[in-house]
Design a protein around this motif. Structure first.
Motif, PDB file in Angstrom:
ATOM      1  N   VAL A  72      66.693  39.741   7.211  1.00 50.77           N
ATOM      2  CA  VAL A  72      67.160  39.349   8.546  1.00 50.77           C
ATOM      3  C   VAL A  72      65.974  38.922   9.412  1.00 50.77           C
ATOM      4  N   VAL A  73      64.876  39.666   9.350  1.00 54.43           N
ATOM      5  CA  VAL A  73      63.675  39.318  10.124  1.00 54.43           C
ATOM      6  C   VAL A  73      63.120  37.969   9.666  1.00 54.43           C
ATOM      7  N   MET A  74      63.155  37.680   8.368  1.00 55.05           N
ATOM      8  CA  MET A  74      62.671  36.387   7.869  1.00 55.05           C
ATOM      9  C   MET A  74      63.554  35.242   8.360  1.00 55.05           C
ATOM     10  N   GLY A  75      64.852  35.471   8.430  1.00 54.86           N
ATOM     11  CA  GLY A  75      65.750  34.450   8.977  1.00 54.86           C
ATOM     12  C   GLY A  75      65.482  34.191  10.447  1.00 54.86           C
ATOM     13  N   LEU A  76      65.257  35.268  11.205  1.00 56.83           N
ATOM     14  CA  LEU A  76      64.939  35.106  12.629  1.00 56.83           C
ATOM     15  C   LEU A  76      63.568  34.463  12.824  1.00 56.83           C
ATOM     16  N   THR A  77      62.639  34.746  11.919  1.00 60.12           N
ATOM     17  CA  THR A  77      61.329  34.101  11.980  1.00 60.12           C
ATOM     18  C   THR A  77      61.465  32.602  11.769  1.00 60.12           C
ATOM     19  N   ALA A  78      62.327  32.193  10.861  1.00 57.65           N
ATOM     20  CA  ALA A  78      62.546  30.767  10.639  1.00 57.65           C
ATOM     21  C   ALA A  78      63.093  30.100  11.894  1.00 57.65           C
ATOM     22  N   TRP A  79      63.905  30.806  12.655  1.00 54.65           N
ATOM     23  CA  TRP A  79      64.463  30.230  13.881  1.00 54.65           C
ATOM     24  C   TRP A  79      63.447  30.170  15.008  1.00 54.65           C
ATOM     25  N   PHE A  80      62.767  31.280  15.249  1.00 51.00           N
ATOM     26  CA  PHE A  80      61.949  31.380  16.450  1.00 51.00           C
ATOM     27  C   PHE A  80      60.474  31.107  16.236  1.00 51.00           C
ATOM     28  N   ALA A  81      60.021  31.001  15.005  1.00 47.75           N
ATOM     29  CA  ALA A  81      58.639  30.620  14.701  1.00 47.75           C
ATOM     30  C   ALA A  81      58.652  29.696  13.484  1.00 47.75           C
ATOM     31  N   PRO A  82      59.152  28.458  13.646  1.00 46.58           N
ATOM     32  CA  PRO A  82      59.312  27.579  12.486  1.00 46.58           C
ATOM     33  C   PRO A  82      58.005  27.207  11.799  1.00 46.58           C
ATOM     34  N   GLN A  83      56.866  27.444  12.434  1.00 47.38           N
ATOM     35  CA  GLN A  83      55.595  27.149  11.779  1.00 47.38           C
ATOM     36  C   GLN A  83      55.350  28.092  10.601  1.00 47.38           C
ATOM     37  N   TYR A  84      56.049  29.223  10.543  1.00 47.90           N
ATOM     38  CA  TYR A  84      55.921  30.167   9.433  1.00 47.90           C
ATOM     39  C   TYR A  84      57.061  30.029   8.428  1.00 47.90           C
ATOM     40  N   ARG A  85      57.698  28.880   8.386  1.00 44.51           N
ATOM     41  CA  ARG A  85      58.866  28.677   7.522  1.00 44.51           C
ATOM     42  C   ARG A  85      58.537  28.827   6.039  1.00 44.51           C
ATOM     43  N   SER A  86      57.351  28.394   5.622  1.00 44.76           N
ATOM     44  CA  SER A  86      56.996  28.504   4.203  1.00 44.76           C
ATOM     45  C   SER A  86      56.891  29.962   3.781  1.00 44.76           C
ATOM     46  N   LEU A  87      56.190  30.745   4.572  1.00 43.58           N
ATOM     47  CA  LEU A  87      56.052  32.173   4.279  1.00 43.58           C
ATOM     48  C   LEU A  87      57.409  32.866   4.324  1.00 43.58           C
ATOM     49  N   ALA A  88      58.207  32.559   5.336  1.00 44.55           N
ATOM     50  CA  ALA A  88      59.527  33.187   5.454  1.00 44.55           C
ATOM     51  C   ALA A  88      60.411  32.817   4.269  1.00 44.55           C
ATOM     52  N   GLY A  89      60.361  31.573   3.814  1.00 41.74           N
ATOM     53  CA  GLY A  89      61.175  31.150   2.680  1.00 41.74           C
ATOM     54  C   GLY A  89      60.777  31.845   1.388  1.00 41.74           C
ATOM     55  N   VAL A  90      59.476  31.935   1.144  1.00 43.49           N
ATOM     56  CA  VAL A  90      59.004  32.581  -0.088  1.00 43.49           C
ATOM     57  C   VAL A  90      59.331  34.072  -0.073  1.00 43.49           C
TER      58      VAL A  90
END
Length: 153
Positions: A72-90
């Motif tokens: 859930v935190v990784m999904g919210l990170t993708a929304w509110f800090a899209p610059q970390y999308r690669s890390l959140a996706g992995v």
């Protein structure tokens, strides 16, 4: 003091709110984040059964809750800090894969499949390029060769 109409704030009409929402949504991996949040909630919700079942399950439910919360935190990170999308996706794909073994077959396979799809969507998302001015050629494009003027005899 007299206020002109240009100083007045624009009204928050439904059309304005909708266009603001679309701009926000398109500037980040929204759908990947949404699928990731749903997967994390599904993995997290299965062990949160009634107290009688939780007592029978014992400590085995803790990894499920923790992995679901991380997703859930990784999904919210993708929304509110899209610059970390690669890390959140992995990390989402890794958590979803680990949940397959540690958490009731990854939420009965639904959470694992959604987590892998959401993590892949988050990782693959790229921001839209800025529009080019109309008079500039495309980057990397060479200008068309011009033939020398013909002599008139």
């Amino acid at each position: 003091m007299d206020r002109s109409t240009s100083d007045a704030p624009t009204p928050r009409t439904p059309r304005h709110l909708r266009s603001t929402w679309r701009r926000w949504r398109k500037g980040r991996p929204f759908w990947g984040g949404l699928v990731t949040v749903v997967a994390g909630a599904e993995i997290c919700a299965l062990p949160l059964a009634p107290l009688k079942i939780m007592l029978e399950q014992g400590i085995a439910g803790i990894p499920s809750v923790l992995m679901g919360l991380v997703m859930v935190v990784m999904g919210l990170t993708a929304w509110f800090a899209p610059q970390y999308r690669s890390l959140a996706g992995v990390l989402t794909v890794l958590m979803a894969t680990a949940a397959l073994v540690m958490s009731n077959l990854g939420g009965f396979l639904i959470g694992t499949v959604l987590g892998i799809v959401g993590g892949a969507m988050t990782f693959a998302w790229t921001p839209a390029p800025a529009p080019l001015p109309e008079n500039d050629p495309a980057p990397g494009a060479e200008p068309l060769p011009q033939s020398p003027p013909k002599e008139i005899r």
